[in-house]
Design a protein around this motif. Structure first.
Motif, PDB file in Angstrom:
ATOM      1  N   UNK A 176       0.872  -1.177   0.000  1.00 15.15           N
ATOM      2  CA  UNK A 176       0.000   0.000   0.000  1.00 15.15           C
ATOM      3  C   UNK A 176       0.900   1.215   0.000  1.00 15.15           C
ATOM      4  N   UNK A 177       0.906   1.899  -1.089  1.00 15.11           N
ATOM      5  CA  UNK A 177       1.732   3.100  -1.203  1.00 15.11           C
ATOM      6  C   UNK A 177       0.813   4.323  -1.229  1.00 15.11           C
ATOM      7  N   UNK A 178       1.350   5.455  -1.315  1.00 15.43           N
ATOM      8  CA  UNK A 178       0.584   6.702  -1.306  1.00 15.43           C
ATOM      9  C   UNK A 178      -0.378   6.745  -2.503  1.00 15.43           C
ATOM     10  N   UNK A 179      -1.628   6.402  -2.242  1.00 15.36           N
ATOM     11  CA  UNK A 179      -2.651   6.512  -3.279  1.00 15.36           C
ATOM     12  C   UNK A 179      -2.851   5.311  -4.156  1.00 15.36           C
ATOM     13  N   UNK A 180      -2.024   4.276  -4.017  1.00 12.10           N
ATOM     14  CA  UNK A 180      -2.213   3.085  -4.842  1.00 12.10           C
ATOM     15  C   UNK A 180      -1.805   1.817  -4.113  1.00 12.10           C
ATOM     16  N   UNK A 181      -2.228   0.697  -4.688  1.00  9.06           N
ATOM     17  CA  UNK A 181      -1.865  -0.629  -4.176  1.00  9.06           C
ATOM     18  C   UNK A 181      -1.104  -1.350  -5.283  1.00  9.06           C
ATOM     19  N   UNK A 182       0.002  -1.978  -4.935  1.00  6.63           N
ATOM     20  CA  UNK A 182       0.809  -2.741  -5.883  1.00  6.63           C
ATOM     21  C   UNK A 182       0.766  -4.209  -5.497  1.00  6.63           C
TER      22      UNK A 182
ATOM     23  N   UNK B 139       3.116  -7.715 -12.357  1.00  2.00           N
ATOM     24  CA  UNK B 139       2.747  -6.605 -11.489  1.00  2.00           C
ATOM     25  C   UNK B 139       1.426  -5.985 -11.922  1.00  2.00           C
ATOM     26  N   UNK B 140       0.647  -5.605 -10.905  1.00  2.00           N
ATOM     27  CA  UNK B 140      -0.629  -4.936 -11.111  1.00  2.00           C
ATOM     28  C   UNK B 140      -0.704  -3.813 -10.097  1.00  2.00           C
ATOM     29  N   UNK B 141      -0.998  -2.617 -10.583  1.00  2.60           N
ATOM     30  CA  UNK B 141      -1.090  -1.454  -9.713  1.00  2.60           C
ATOM     31  C   UNK B 141      -2.454  -0.811  -9.926  1.00  2.60           C
ATOM     32  N   UNK B 142      -3.141  -0.499  -8.822  1.00  3.93           N
ATOM     33  CA  UNK B 142      -4.450   0.148  -8.932  1.00  3.93           C
ATOM     34  C   UNK B 142      -4.517   1.325  -7.974  1.00  3.93           C
ATOM     35  N   UNK B 143      -5.376   2.285  -8.328  1.00  2.00           N
ATOM     36  CA  UNK B 143      -5.549   3.422  -7.428  1.00  2.00           C
ATOM     37  C   UNK B 143      -6.384   2.985  -6.232  1.00  2.00           C
ATOM     38  N   UNK B 144      -5.989   3.458  -5.071  1.00  2.00           N
ATOM     39  CA  UNK B 144      -6.638   3.062  -3.824  1.00  2.00           C
ATOM     40  C   UNK B 144      -8.048   3.654  -3.768  1.00  2.00           C
ATOM     41  N   UNK B 145      -8.997   2.814  -3.399  1.00  2.35           N
ATOM     42  CA  UNK B 145     -10.354   3.287  -3.217  1.00  2.35           C
ATOM     43  C   UNK B 145     -11.289   2.982  -4.364  1.00  2.35           C
ATOM     44  N   UNK B 146     -10.807   3.033  -5.603  1.00  2.40           N
ATOM     45  CA  UNK B 146     -11.713   2.759  -6.725  1.00  2.40           C
ATOM     46  C   UNK B 146     -11.295   1.558  -7.561  1.00  2.40           C
TER      47      UNK B 146
ATOM     48  N   UNK C 105      -9.195   1.165  -9.781  1.00  6.90           N
ATOM     49  CA  UNK C 105      -8.942   1.487 -11.183  1.00  6.90           C
ATOM     50  C   UNK C 105      -7.521   1.066 -11.533  1.00  6.90           C
ATOM     51  N   UNK C 106      -7.344   0.204 -12.564  1.00  8.22           N
ATOM     52  CA  UNK C 106      -5.979  -0.226 -12.901  1.00  8.22           C
ATOM     53  C   UNK C 106      -5.139   0.920 -13.458  1.00  8.22           C
ATOM     54  N   UNK C 107      -3.965   1.079 -12.871  1.00  9.60           N
ATOM     55  CA  UNK C 107      -3.005   2.076 -13.352  1.00  9.60           C
ATOM     56  C   UNK C 107      -1.945   1.427 -14.236  1.00  9.60           C
ATOM     57  N   UNK C 108      -1.569   0.195 -13.893  1.00  4.98           N
ATOM     58  CA  UNK C 108      -0.561  -0.537 -14.661  1.00  4.98           C
ATOM     59  C   UNK C 108      -0.770  -2.027 -14.449  1.00  4.98           C
TER      60      UNK C 108
ATOM     61  N   UNK D  71       3.173  -5.530 -21.624  1.00  2.00           N
ATOM     62  CA  UNK D  71       2.327  -4.541 -20.964  1.00  2.00           C
ATOM     63  C   UNK D  71       0.874  -4.843 -21.321  1.00  2.00           C
ATOM     64  N   UNK D  72       0.029  -4.859 -20.305  1.00  2.00           N
ATOM     65  CA  UNK D  72      -1.395  -5.130 -20.520  1.00  2.00           C
ATOM     66  C   UNK D  72      -2.124  -3.856 -20.933  1.00  2.00           C
ATOM     67  N   UNK D  73      -3.159  -4.041 -21.698  1.00  2.00           N
ATOM     68  CA  UNK D  73      -4.045  -2.951 -22.086  1.00  2.00           C
ATOM     69  C   UNK D  73      -5.049  -2.763 -20.951  1.00  2.00           C
ATOM     70  N   UNK D  74      -4.874  -1.721 -20.137  1.00  2.97           N
ATOM     71  CA  UNK D  74      -5.743  -1.527 -18.978  1.00  2.97           C
ATOM     72  C   UNK D  74      -7.111  -0.948 -19.353  1.00  2.97           C
ATOM     73  N   UNK D  75      -7.327  -0.677 -20.636  1.00  3.17           N
ATOM     74  CA  UNK D  75      -8.651  -0.254 -21.085  1.00  3.17           C
ATOM     75  C   UNK D  75      -9.559  -1.468 -21.326  1.00  3.17           C
ATOM     76  N   UNK D  76      -8.945  -2.647 -21.376  1.00  2.00           N
ATOM     77  CA  UNK D  76      -9.693  -3.906 -21.489  1.00  2.00           C
ATOM     78  C   UNK D  76      -9.788  -4.523 -20.097  1.00  2.00           C
ATOM     79  N   UNK D  77     -10.708  -5.484 -19.911  1.00  2.00           N
ATOM     80  CA  UNK D  77     -10.853  -6.087 -18.576  1.00  2.00           C
ATOM     81  C   UNK D  77      -9.556  -6.734 -18.076  1.00  2.00           C
ATOM     82  N   UNK D  78      -9.283  -6.499 -16.802  1.00  2.00           N
ATOM     83  CA  UNK D  78      -8.147  -7.110 -16.116  1.00  2.00           C
ATOM     84  C   UNK D  78      -8.721  -7.857 -14.915  1.00  2.00           C
ATOM     85  N   UNK D  79      -8.452  -9.158 -14.845  1.00  2.32           N
ATOM     86  CA  UNK D  79      -8.894  -9.955 -13.700  1.00  2.32           C
ATOM     87  C   UNK D  79      -7.732 -10.041 -12.728  1.00  2.32           C
TER      88      UNK D  79
END
Length: 141
Positions: A74-80, A95-102, A104-107, A124-132
Motif C-alpha cells: 500500500x503506497x501513497x494513493x495506490x496498491x501494488x 505486477x498490477x497497480x491500482x488506485x486506492x479506493x476505486x 482502477x488499474x493504473x498498470x 504490458x497489458x491494455x488496462x482499457x480492457x478487462x483485467x482480472x
C-alpha cells in the motif's frame, strides 16, 4: 424409483467433478496485452503458472512467497500486487497497480529480469480492457 436415484447420483457426480476441475485451475490474474495476446496467472494445485505466448513458468506458491518481489504494498494513493516467478535462467515479475479506493488499474504487466541486469518490461497489458486480479490480499513470508 431406482432409475431416478441413479440419474440423480450421476448428475451430482458430474457436477462435483466439474466443480473440482474448476477449483484445480483458479485464475489469479489475466489481461490482454497491448498486442492482443492473453497474459494469465493461474493456480494449478499448489503452483502458480504464468503463461504468455510461448512462455510458461510454474512455481510453487509457498516458494514464491519468500521471494523479494512477491508482495502486496500500500503506497501513497495506490496498491501494488507483485508475483515473482523464476525459471532456470530468468525471473519474471507480474505486477498490477491500482488506485486506492476505486480499484482502477493504473498498470498491469510483466517484467523480465536476467541475472545481473535490471528489470525490463516484457509485456504490458491494455488496462482499457478487462483485467482480472484475484491476488492474495496478504502474503505471509
Amino acid at each position: 424409483m431406482y432409475k431416478k436415484i441413479l440419474k440423480f447420483t450421476v448428475l451430482v457426480g458430474a457436477l462435483l467433478s466439474a466443480i473440482s476441475v474448476q477449483a484445480a485451475t483458479n485464475p489469479i490474474f489475466s489481461c490482454t496485452a497491448k498486442n492482443g495476446k492473453p497474459v494469465k496467472v493461474e493456480r494449478v494445485g499448489a503452483n502458480y503458472v504464468l503463461s504468455y505466448q510461448d512462455l510458461k513458468v510454474s512455481n510453487p506458491f509457498e516458494e514464491m512467497k519468500t521471494r523479494n518481489n512477491t508482495l502486496v504494498a500500500n503506497r501513497s494513493g495506490y496498491i501494488l500486487f507483485s508475483l515473482e516467478f523464476a525459471d532456470k535462467q530468468d525471473s519474471y515479475y507480474v505486477q498490477y497497480q491500482e488506485s486506492m479506493g476505486d480499484a482502477k488499474p493504473l498498470y498491469a504487466g510483466v517484467f523480465k529480469v536476467k541475472p545481473g541486469e535490471n528489470p525490463q518490461e516484457y509485456v504490458v497489458c491494455n488496462t482499457k480492457k478487462p483485467v482480472i486480479r484475484n491476488f492474495e490480499l496478504q502474503i505471509d513470508q
